[in-house]
Motif scaffolding. Sequence first.
Motif, PDB file in Angstrom:
ATOM      1  N   LYS A   1      51.402  40.327  51.452  1.00 30.42           N
ATOM      2  CA  LYS A   1      52.528  39.946  52.619  1.00 30.42           C
ATOM      3  C   LYS A   1      52.115  39.585  53.836  1.00 30.42           C
ATOM      4  N   ILE A   2      50.893  39.797  54.293  1.00 33.94           N
ATOM      5  CA  ILE A   2      50.346  39.328  55.454  1.00 33.94           C
ATOM      6  C   ILE A   2      49.975  37.929  55.479  1.00 33.94           C
ATOM      7  N   ASN A   3      49.290  37.557  54.330  1.00 35.56           N
ATOM      8  CA  ASN A   3      48.757  36.293  54.149  1.00 35.56           C
ATOM      9  C   ASN A   3      49.886  35.361  53.958  1.00 35.56           C
ATOM     10  N   LYS A   4      50.842  35.833  53.100  1.00 37.59           N
ATOM     11  CA  LYS A   4      52.038  34.702  52.621  1.00 37.59           C
ATOM     12  C   LYS A   4      51.771  33.833  51.667  1.00 37.59           C
ATOM     13  N   SER A   5      50.420  33.601  51.064  1.00 35.18           N
ATOM     14  CA  SER A   5      50.152  32.681  50.376  1.00 35.18           C
ATOM     15  C   SER A   5      48.991  33.096  49.418  1.00 35.18           C
ATOM     16  N   ALA A   6      48.413  32.507  48.291  1.00 33.15           N
ATOM     17  CA  ALA A   6      47.365  32.691  47.680  1.00 33.15           C
ATOM     18  C   ALA A   6      47.251  34.468  46.997  1.00 33.15           C
ATOM     19  N   GLY A   7      48.199  34.680  46.685  1.00 32.44           N
ATOM     20  CA  GLY A   7      48.574  36.072  46.254  1.00 32.44           C
ATOM     21  C   GLY A   7      47.462  36.477  45.107  1.00 32.44           C
ATOM     22  N   LEU A   8      47.114  36.151  44.088  1.00 34.35           N
ATOM     23  CA  LEU A   8      46.348  36.228  43.071  1.00 34.35           C
ATOM     24  C   LEU A   8      44.892  36.422  43.717  1.00 34.35           C
ATOM     25  N   VAL A   9      44.563  35.359  44.528  1.00 33.45           N
ATOM     26  CA  VAL A   9      42.894  35.558  44.991  1.00 33.45           C
ATOM     27  C   VAL A   9      43.086  36.506  46.053  1.00 33.45           C
ATOM     28  N   VAL A  10      44.014  36.674  46.873  1.00 30.21           N
ATOM     29  CA  VAL A  10      43.995  37.790  47.976  1.00 30.21           C
ATOM     30  C   VAL A  10      43.882  39.009  47.463  1.00 30.21           C
ATOM     31  N   GLY A  11      44.708  39.214  46.440  1.00 26.35           N
ATOM     32  CA  GLY A  11      44.751  40.437  45.742  1.00 26.35           C
ATOM     33  C   GLY A  11      43.498  41.056  44.821  1.00 26.35           C
ATOM     34  N   LEU A  12      42.770  39.827  44.210  1.00 23.24           N
ATOM     35  CA  LEU A  12      41.642  40.113  43.666  1.00 23.24           C
ATOM     36  C   LEU A  12      40.376  40.582  44.602  1.00 23.24           C
ATOM     37  N   ILE A  13      40.576  39.872  45.783  1.00 23.18           N
ATOM     38  CA  ILE A  13      39.318  40.063  46.862  1.00 23.18           C
ATOM     39  C   ILE A  13      39.561  41.351  47.168  1.00 23.18           C
ATOM     40  N   THR A  14      40.931  41.848  47.504  1.00 20.04           N
ATOM     41  CA  THR A  14      41.093  43.139  48.163  1.00 20.04           C
ATOM     42  C   THR A  14      40.635  44.251  47.250  1.00 20.04           C
ATOM     43  N   GLY A  15      41.047  43.851  45.986  1.00 20.11           N
ATOM     44  CA  GLY A  15      40.752  45.217  44.688  1.00 20.11           C
ATOM     45  C   GLY A  15      39.091  45.203  44.700  1.00 20.11           C
ATOM     46  N   PHE A  16      38.376  43.972  44.898  1.00 16.92           N
ATOM     47  CA  PHE A  16      37.207  43.839  44.800  1.00 16.92           C
ATOM     48  C   PHE A  16      36.251  44.543  45.798  1.00 16.92           C
ATOM     49  N   VAL A  17      36.805  44.459  47.086  1.00 17.98           N
ATOM     50  CA  VAL A  17      36.320  44.987  48.112  1.00 17.98           C
ATOM     51  C   VAL A  17      36.342  46.504  48.183  1.00 17.98           C
ATOM     52  N   MET A  18      37.641  46.723  47.855  1.00 19.49           N
ATOM     53  CA  MET A  18      37.832  48.178  47.693  1.00 19.49           C
ATOM     54  C   MET A  18      37.015  48.782  46.746  1.00 19.49           C
ATOM     55  N   PHE A  19      36.687  48.210  45.428  1.00 18.17           N
ATOM     56  CA  PHE A  19      35.627  48.785  44.367  1.00 18.17           C
ATOM     57  C   PHE A  19      34.363  48.798  45.191  1.00 18.17           C
ATOM     58  N   LEU A  20      33.948  47.888  45.835  1.00 16.79           N
ATOM     59  CA  LEU A  20      32.589  47.884  46.573  1.00 16.79           C
ATOM     60  C   LEU A  20      32.403  48.974  47.327  1.00 16.79           C
ATOM     61  N   ILE A  21      33.448  49.161  48.334  1.00 13.73           N
ATOM     62  CA  ILE A  21      33.242  50.317  49.354  1.00 13.73           C
ATOM     63  C   ILE A  21      33.243  51.831  48.630  1.00 13.73           C
ATOM     64  N   ILE A  22      34.102  51.947  47.715  1.00 13.47           N
ATOM     65  CA  ILE A  22      34.168  53.282  47.067  1.00 13.47           C
ATOM     66  C   ILE A  22      33.024  53.567  46.097  1.00 13.47           C
ATOM     67  N   THR A  23      32.480  52.485  45.361  1.00 12.76           N
ATOM     68  CA  THR A  23      31.100  52.725  44.390  1.00 12.76           C
ATOM     69  C   THR A  23      29.887  52.897  45.392  1.00 12.76           C
ATOM     70  N   ALA A  24      29.796  51.917  46.577  1.00 15.25           N
ATOM     71  CA  ALA A  24      28.543  52.322  47.317  1.00 15.25           C
ATOM     72  C   ALA A  24      28.463  53.760  48.011  1.00 15.25           C
ATOM     73  N   THR A  25      29.865  54.141  48.308  1.00 17.21           N
ATOM     74  CA  THR A  25      29.977  55.548  49.037  1.00 17.21           C
ATOM     75  C   THR A  25      29.550  56.427  47.984  1.00 17.21           C
ATOM     76  N   ALA A  26      30.124  56.210  46.682  1.00 14.70           N
ATOM     77  CA  ALA A  26      29.901  57.222  45.693  1.00 14.70           C
ATOM     78  C   ALA A  26      28.273  57.354  45.109  1.00 14.70           C
ATOM     79  N   LEU A  27      27.855  56.050  45.082  1.00 17.15           N
ATOM     80  CA  LEU A  27      26.414  56.108  44.884  1.00 17.15           C
ATOM     81  C   LEU A  27      25.598  56.556  45.889  1.00 17.15           C
ATOM     82  N   THR A  28      25.704  56.764  47.131  1.00 14.24           N
ATOM     83  CA  THR A  28      25.038  57.138  48.232  1.00 14.24           C
ATOM     84  C   THR A  28      25.101  58.845  48.028  1.00 14.24           C
TER      85      THR A  28
END
Length: 129
Positions: free
Chosen positions: A65-92
Amino acid sequence: MSDKKKVVKSVIFGVLCGLLSTIILMCILSVVMLTGGLLPSDIIKFAMVGILAVGAFFGGFIATKINKSAGLVVGLITGFVMFLIITATALTKSSEPVSYMTLIKLGAALLAGGAGGILGLRERKRISI
Protein backbone atom coordinates in the motif's frame (compact mmCIF):
# COMPACT_ATOMS: atom_id res chain seq x y z
CA MET A 1 12.72 9.89 -4.08
CA SER A 2 14.13 7.04 -6.14
CA ASP A 3 12.32 3.74 -6.55
CA LYS A 4 14.89 1.80 -4.50
CA LYS A 5 14.58 4.16 -1.55
CA LYS A 6 10.80 3.97 -1.75
CA VAL A 7 10.91 0.15 -1.78
CA VAL A 8 13.31 0.03 1.16
CA LYS A 9 11.21 2.52 3.12
CA SER A 10 7.99 0.62 2.44
CA VAL A 11 9.56 -2.75 3.31
CA ILE A 12 10.96 -1.40 6.60
CA PHE A 13 7.59 0.05 7.57
CA GLY A 14 5.83 -3.15 6.47
CA VAL A 15 8.21 -5.29 8.52
CA LEU A 16 7.66 -3.12 11.58
CA CYS A 17 3.88 -3.33 11.20
CA GLY A 18 4.08 -7.07 10.58
CA LEU A 19 6.27 -7.64 13.63
CA LEU A 20 3.95 -5.52 15.76
CA SER A 21 0.95 -7.56 14.66
CA THR A 22 2.90 -10.77 15.32
CA ILE A 23 3.73 -9.61 18.85
CA ILE A 24 0.09 -8.71 19.50
CA LEU A 25 -1.10 -12.12 18.26
CA MET A 26 1.53 -13.88 20.40
CA CYS A 27 0.27 -11.98 23.44
CA ILE A 28 -3.28 -13.07 22.66
CA LEU A 29 -2.09 -16.69 22.36
CA SER A 30 -0.33 -16.34 25.72
CA VAL A 31 -3.51 -15.10 27.36
CA VAL A 32 -5.44 -18.01 25.86
CA MET A 33 -2.83 -20.43 27.19
CA LEU A 34 -2.90 -18.87 30.66
CA THR A 35 -6.68 -18.97 30.94
CA GLY A 36 -7.28 -22.27 29.19
CA GLY A 37 -4.30 -24.32 30.29
CA LEU A 38 -1.21 -25.52 28.52
CA LEU A 39 -1.38 -26.66 24.92
CA PRO A 40 0.65 -29.51 23.42
CA SER A 41 3.97 -28.39 21.93
CA ASP A 42 2.99 -29.48 18.40
CA ILE A 43 -0.05 -27.23 18.44
CA ILE A 44 2.04 -24.32 19.72
CA LYS A 45 4.60 -24.82 16.93
CA PHE A 46 1.94 -24.68 14.23
CA ALA A 47 0.19 -21.78 15.97
CA MET A 48 3.47 -19.86 15.78
CA VAL A 49 3.70 -20.63 12.06
CA GLY A 50 0.15 -19.31 11.62
CA ILE A 51 0.91 -16.20 13.64
CA LEU A 52 4.03 -15.54 11.56
CA ALA A 53 1.98 -15.99 8.38
CA VAL A 54 -0.67 -13.51 9.54
CA GLY A 55 2.03 -11.00 10.49
CA ALA A 56 3.81 -11.44 7.13
CA PHE A 57 0.52 -11.02 5.29
CA PHE A 58 -0.24 -7.82 7.15
CA GLY A 59 3.32 -6.53 6.65
CA GLY A 60 3.28 -7.29 2.92
CA PHE A 61 -0.12 -5.67 2.56
CA ILE A 62 0.98 -2.47 4.31
CA ALA A 63 4.31 -2.33 2.46
CA THR A 64 2.57 -2.64 -0.91
CA LYS A 65 0.00 0.00 0.00
CA ILE A 66 2.89 2.37 0.72
CA ASN A 67 4.91 1.44 -2.37
CA LYS A 68 1.90 1.29 -4.73
CA SER A 69 3.71 -1.02 -7.18
CA ALA A 70 5.58 -4.35 -7.39
CA GLY A 71 3.23 -6.03 -4.93
CA LEU A 72 4.55 -9.56 -5.15
CA VAL A 73 8.20 -8.54 -4.87
CA VAL A 74 7.62 -6.14 -1.98
CA GLY A 75 5.46 -8.71 -0.17
CA LEU A 76 8.04 -11.47 -0.63
CA ILE A 77 10.85 -9.25 0.61
CA THR A 78 8.78 -8.19 3.62
CA GLY A 79 7.94 -11.80 4.51
CA PHE A 80 11.58 -12.88 4.10
CA VAL A 81 12.92 -10.06 6.27
CA MET A 82 10.36 -10.87 8.95
CA PHE A 83 11.39 -14.54 8.80
CA LEU A 84 15.07 -13.59 9.14
CA ILE A 85 14.45 -11.34 12.14
CA ILE A 86 12.28 -13.86 13.98
CA THR A 87 14.58 -16.80 13.20
CA ALA A 88 17.73 -14.91 14.20
CA THR A 89 16.09 -13.88 17.47
CA ALA A 90 14.92 -17.44 18.15
CA LEU A 91 18.34 -18.92 17.40
CA THR A 92 20.09 -16.54 19.80
CA LYS A 93 17.65 -17.30 22.63
CA SER A 94 17.27 -21.06 22.13
CA SER A 95 19.60 -24.03 22.09
CA GLU A 96 17.50 -25.91 19.52
CA PRO A 97 19.03 -26.35 16.08
CA VAL A 98 17.40 -25.41 12.79
CA SER A 99 14.69 -27.98 11.99
CA TYR A 100 12.00 -28.72 9.45
CA MET A 101 9.76 -26.19 11.19
CA THR A 102 12.19 -23.48 10.12
CA LEU A 103 11.54 -24.35 6.48
CA ILE A 104 7.80 -24.43 7.11
CA LYS A 105 8.04 -20.96 8.70
CA LEU A 106 10.02 -19.70 5.70
CA GLY A 107 7.42 -21.04 3.27
CA ALA A 108 4.55 -19.62 5.30
CA ALA A 109 6.19 -16.19 5.57
CA LEU A 110 6.96 -16.06 1.85
CA LEU A 111 3.50 -17.23 0.78
CA ALA A 112 1.66 -14.94 3.16
CA GLY A 113 3.89 -11.94 2.42
CA GLY A 114 3.46 -12.46 -1.32
CA ALA A 115 -0.30 -12.84 -0.95
CA GLY A 116 -0.47 -9.68 1.15
CA GLY A 117 1.57 -7.86 -1.48
CA ILE A 118 -0.71 -8.96 -4.29
CA LEU A 119 -3.87 -8.06 -2.38
CA GLY A 120 -2.35 -4.73 -1.37
CA LEU A 121 -2.31 -3.65 -5.01
CA ARG A 122 -5.95 -4.35 -5.66
CA GLU A 123 -8.01 -1.21 -5.74
CA ARG A 124 -11.69 -1.33 -5.06
CA LYS A 125 -13.57 0.68 -7.58
CA ARG A 126 -16.90 2.12 -6.58
CA ILE A 127 -19.85 1.13 -8.66
CA SER A 128 -22.07 4.11 -9.26
CA ILE A 129 -25.70 3.46 -9.88
